[in-house]
Motif scaffolding. Structure first.
Motif, PDB file in Angstrom:
ATOM      1  N   ALA A 141       0.713  -1.328  -0.053  1.00 17.67           N
ATOM      2  CA  ALA A 141       0.079   0.032   0.023  1.00 17.67           C
ATOM      3  C   ALA A 141       0.914   1.161  -0.055  1.00 17.67           C
ATOM      4  O   ALA A 141       1.871   1.423   0.692  1.00 17.67           O
ATOM      5  CB  ALA A 141      -0.914  -0.178   1.074  1.00 17.67           C
ATOM      6  N   LYS A 142       0.307   2.301  -0.770  1.00 16.20           N
ATOM      7  CA  LYS A 142       1.296   3.597  -0.826  1.00 16.20           C
ATOM      8  C   LYS A 142       0.975   4.188   0.495  1.00 16.20           C
ATOM      9  O   LYS A 142       0.298   4.014   1.387  1.00 16.20           O
ATOM     10  CB  LYS A 142       0.451   4.574  -1.814  1.00 16.20           C
ATOM     11  N   GLN A 143       2.352   4.662   1.183  1.00 18.96           N
ATOM     12  CA  GLN A 143       2.642   5.211   2.354  1.00 18.96           C
ATOM     13  C   GLN A 143       1.971   6.447   2.487  1.00 18.96           C
ATOM     14  O   GLN A 143       2.405   7.506   1.552  1.00 18.96           O
ATOM     15  CB  GLN A 143       3.933   4.933   2.754  1.00 18.96           C
ATOM     16  N   THR A 174      -9.345   4.883  -3.779  1.00 18.90           N
ATOM     17  CA  THR A 174      -8.288   4.809  -2.751  1.00 18.90           C
ATOM     18  C   THR A 174      -8.579   5.623  -1.618  1.00 18.90           C
ATOM     19  O   THR A 174      -8.619   5.270  -0.579  1.00 18.90           O
ATOM     20  CB  THR A 174      -7.041   5.050  -3.387  1.00 18.90           C
ATOM     21  N   PHE A 175      -8.894   6.768  -1.966  1.00 19.81           N
ATOM     22  CA  PHE A 175      -9.266   7.981  -0.800  1.00 19.81           C
ATOM     23  C   PHE A 175     -10.537   7.383   0.010  1.00 19.81           C
ATOM     24  O   PHE A 175     -10.284   6.945   1.307  1.00 19.81           O
ATOM     25  CB  PHE A 175      -9.540   9.282  -1.263  1.00 19.81           C
ATOM     26  N   TYR A 176     -11.593   6.782  -0.607  1.00 21.64           N
ATOM     27  CA  TYR A 176     -12.802   6.639   0.091  1.00 21.64           C
ATOM     28  C   TYR A 176     -12.399   5.017   0.758  1.00 21.64           C
ATOM     29  O   TYR A 176     -13.268   4.865   1.894  1.00 21.64           O
ATOM     30  CB  TYR A 176     -14.102   6.642  -0.542  1.00 21.64           C
ATOM     31  N   ARG A 177     -11.805   4.181   0.110  1.00 21.99           N
ATOM     32  CA  ARG A 177     -11.565   3.094   0.616  1.00 21.99           C
ATOM     33  C   ARG A 177     -10.672   3.070   1.885  1.00 21.99           C
ATOM     34  O   ARG A 177     -11.057   2.484   3.157  1.00 21.99           O
ATOM     35  CB  ARG A 177     -10.778   2.222  -0.487  1.00 21.99           C
ATOM     36  N   ARG A 178      -9.791   4.084   1.839  1.00 22.85           N
ATOM     37  CA  ARG A 178      -9.072   4.229   3.301  1.00 22.85           C
ATOM     38  C   ARG A 178      -9.674   4.772   4.376  1.00 22.85           C
ATOM     39  O   ARG A 178      -9.543   4.560   5.425  1.00 22.85           O
ATOM     40  CB  ARG A 178      -7.776   4.786   2.766  1.00 22.85           C
ATOM     41  N   VAL A 179     -10.605   5.724   3.675  1.00 21.72           N
ATOM     42  CA  VAL A 179     -11.386   6.353   4.887  1.00 21.72           C
ATOM     43  C   VAL A 179     -12.325   5.192   5.479  1.00 21.72           C
ATOM     44  O   VAL A 179     -12.500   5.440   6.652  1.00 21.72           O
ATOM     45  CB  VAL A 179     -12.087   7.709   4.132  1.00 21.72           C
ATOM     46  N   LYS A 180     -12.864   4.403   4.780  1.00 24.00           N
ATOM     47  CA  LYS A 180     -13.825   3.551   5.154  1.00 24.00           C
ATOM     48  C   LYS A 180     -12.989   2.633   6.150  1.00 24.00           C
ATOM     49  O   LYS A 180     -13.586   2.123   7.281  1.00 24.00           O
ATOM     50  CB  LYS A 180     -14.239   2.750   4.174  1.00 24.00           C
ATOM     51  N   SER A 186      -9.842  -0.699  10.931  1.00 21.92           N
ATOM     52  CA  SER A 186      -8.843  -1.926  10.868  1.00 21.92           C
ATOM     53  C   SER A 186      -7.554  -1.300  10.286  1.00 21.92           C
ATOM     54  O   SER A 186      -6.765  -2.197  10.266  1.00 21.92           O
ATOM     55  CB  SER A 186      -9.564  -2.813   9.725  1.00 21.92           C
ATOM     56  N   ILE A 187      -7.563  -0.136  10.225  1.00 26.29           N
ATOM     57  CA  ILE A 187      -5.983   0.325   9.782  1.00 26.29           C
ATOM     58  C   ILE A 187      -5.743   1.744  10.384  1.00 26.29           C
ATOM     59  O   ILE A 187      -6.789   2.616  10.577  1.00 26.29           O
ATOM     60  CB  ILE A 187      -5.722   0.353   8.263  1.00 26.29           C
ATOM     61  N   SER A 188      -4.495   2.104  10.299  1.00 31.62           N
ATOM     62  CA  SER A 188      -4.023   3.406  10.579  1.00 31.62           C
ATOM     63  C   SER A 188      -2.982   3.771   9.961  1.00 31.62           C
ATOM     64  O   SER A 188      -2.148   3.122   9.671  1.00 31.62           O
ATOM     65  CB  SER A 188      -3.846   3.532  12.117  1.00 31.62           C
ATOM     66  N   TYR A 189      -3.097   5.309   9.498  1.00 29.22           N
ATOM     67  CA  TYR A 189      -1.995   5.575   8.504  1.00 29.22           C
ATOM     68  C   TYR A 189      -1.185   6.857   9.131  1.00 29.22           C
ATOM     69  O   TYR A 189      -1.592   7.821   9.370  1.00 29.22           O
ATOM     70  CB  TYR A 189      -2.525   6.300   7.193  1.00 29.22           C
TER      71      TYR A 189
END
Length: 189
Positions: A141-143, A174-180, A186-189
């Motif tokens: 995944a892109k950091q 990508t934006f909305y998938r990561r926001v969801k 389930s994840i943190s950036y």
């Protein structure tokens, strides 16, 4: 004129074998694409299709170098025929000026498409097995170190979603998938 069309699937693959064949056949002009044949959106193919005219013959090493599915193959050959251009595939010994040649073209095109489908199926099966064994995890995944901060600004209404995507340099999906995923915890950036 004899017009040669050469295609390899990647920039790294070698075209010499096909180029030697074209030279042996006395081809006057050669067009070379270094990209997948999955569709007809290839720059050199387009140039060649515009360049050819009545009385020319387009020569390819094999049908799979020209088109990867029957529909594209038949469409390309139909366009050539409409311009009064013959099509020859050396490997399959096809000549589209005869009814038998046209029939054989359809058969070989279907076989080439079937071969591509088998390759894709084997690839999918191999990836599934590798995933089960933990050897394949897909691309990383892109950091996005500022993701939390930018999403917080977006949620507070300080910036629009489009601005957030631009700042992060990510696509809408990508934006909305990561926001969801972030919202689900389930994840943190």
């Amino acid at each position: 004129m004899k017009i040669g069309y050469i295609r390899v699937s990647t920039q790294e693959q070698n075209t010499i074998r096909q180029e030697v064949l074209m030279k042996e056949l006395g081809v006057d002009e050669v067009y070379i694409d270094r990209m997948s044949g999955k569709n007809t959106d290839r720059p050199e193919l387009k140039k060649m299709m515009e360049y050819v005219r009545r009385g020319d013959t387009v020569i390819v090493e094999s049908i799979s170098r020209f088109a990867r599915n029957t529909r594209d193959l038949l469409d390309l050959v139909e366009r050539l025929t409409a311009k009064g251009v013959e099509f020859v595939s050396k490997k399959e010994a096809l000549d589209t000026t005869t009814p038998t040649g046209k029939f054989m073209l359809t058969i070989f095109g279907a076989v080439a498409e079937l071969e591509r489908e088998y390759i894709l199926q084997r690839q999918r099966e191999g990836i599934a097995i590798a995933k089960e064994q933990g050897k394949y995890t897909g691309r990383k995944a892109k950091q996005l170190p500022d993701f939390d901060k930018v999403v917080a600004q977006w949620r507070r209404g300080e910036i629009t979603a489009v601005e957030a995507m631009r700042v992060l340099n990510v696509s809408k999906s990508t934006f909305y998938r990561r926001v969801k995923a972030l919202s689900a915890g389930s994840i943190s950036y």
